[in-house]
Design an enzyme around this catalytic site. Structure first.
Site, short mmCIF file in Angstrom:
data_model
loop_
_atom_site.label_atom_id
_atom_site.label_comp_id
_atom_site.label_asym_id
_atom_site.label_seq_id
_atom_site.Cartn_x
_atom_site.Cartn_y
_atom_site.Cartn_z
N ASP A 191 -31.43 -72.72 60.69
CA ASP A 191 -30.16 -73.20 61.23
C ASP A 191 -30.41 -74.18 62.37
O ASP A 191 -31.45 -74.10 63.05
CB ASP A 191 -29.31 -72.04 61.73
CG ASP A 191 -28.82 -71.14 60.61
OD1 ASP A 191 -28.55 -71.67 59.52
OD2 ASP A 191 -28.70 -69.92 60.83
N TYR B 75 -39.43 -63.27 62.68
CA TYR B 75 -38.53 -63.94 63.61
C TYR B 75 -38.46 -63.18 64.93
O TYR B 75 -38.60 -61.95 64.96
CB TYR B 75 -37.11 -63.99 63.05
CG TYR B 75 -36.93 -64.79 61.79
CD1 TYR B 75 -36.62 -66.15 61.84
CD2 TYR B 75 -37.05 -64.18 60.54
CE1 TYR B 75 -36.44 -66.88 60.67
CE2 TYR B 75 -36.87 -64.91 59.37
CZ TYR B 75 -36.57 -66.25 59.44
OH TYR B 75 -36.39 -66.98 58.29
#
Length: 242
Positions: free
Chosen positions: A55, A83
């Site tokens: 994103d 992540y």
């Protein structure tokens, strides 16, 4: 052949014909396609693609493939990812991240790292996850996010994913920092949403950084602007000698 910050000029001169795999540390504010276009413009290659979208607000490892190496993109896309993220508890947004419009606020219950870790542990393993409304998944040929932008709610089917690890790193002033190892197709924004629902106060993703894809680490990646400039310089040098 991979090319991060350690690859040399000779390799750069040849990567159009042979195809190369480039490790890029995507900066915040750039779309994944912004990075692709920057490198494509620098190298004048006809084919450049990425192996897994990040994103715009997110940072971290983005794997780019050029030339013949674009045939291997699915191989990288199928790898597990790691992540690091920050979740804001007590608020929700329409996009489930910091770029969205706040849609609700609620008191946050009394929590600590141990309690939060116990709750996060419930998501470890193979689970069914409903992707966010603001997602690139196509519904009847139309990306879900395009309908969401028009205020339409779409029926997105759950997807089976695997959470290998879900570590609580810190918790302070309603900001939860976590590290997540997961399979392809996992939406960290959806994990934040589901955690907020479990707590009854809502949550959204404040920051997100991809640390690795399979054995490929962001530590071995290059800044996109630095990479583009080195490619241009290498090609200019090659042209001068031809």
């Amino acid at each position: 052949m991979t090319a991060g910050k350690f690859f040399n000029t000779d390799e750069l001169r040849l990567f159009f014909d042979e195809g190369k795999v480039l490790l890029i540390d995507k900066p915040a504010g750039w779309t994944s396609f912004d990075v692709v276009n920057k490198i494509r413009f620098a190298c004048k290659a006809k084919r450049v693609g990425h192996a897994g979208t990040l994103d715009p607000f997110a940072t971290g490892l983005l794997i780019l493939c050029t030339g013949k190496a674009t045939k291997t993109i699915d191989t990288f896309s199928d790898l597990d990812k790691v992540y690091e993220a920050e979740f804001v508890l007590g608020k929700t947004t329409d996009t489930l991240d910091i770029e969205g419009r706040i849609t609700s606020e609620a008191p946050v219950p009394d929590l600590n790292k141990a309690v939060l870790q116990e709750i996060c542990n419930k998501s470890i393993g193979e689970i069914e996850q409903i992707p966010p409304q603001f997602a690139a998944i196509k519904i009847n040929g139309v990306p879900a996010y395009k309908m969401a932008r028009k205020g339409k709610t779409v029926d997105i089917k759950p997807r089976r994913i695997t959470i290998h690890a879900y570590h609580v790193l810190s918790y302070k002033e309603n900001i939860l920092r976590v590290m997540i190892e997961c399979s392809k197709g996992t939406y960290i924004r959806a994990l934040a949403r589901d955690l907020g629902n479990e707590l009854g106060c809502g949550a959204f993703v404040k920051s997100l950084r991809r640390l690795s894809i399979g054995a490929y680490s962001v530590e071995n990646s290059s800044d996109v602007l630095n990479m583009a400039e080195r490619i241009k310089q290498a090609l200019a040098t090659s042209a001068d000698k031809s």
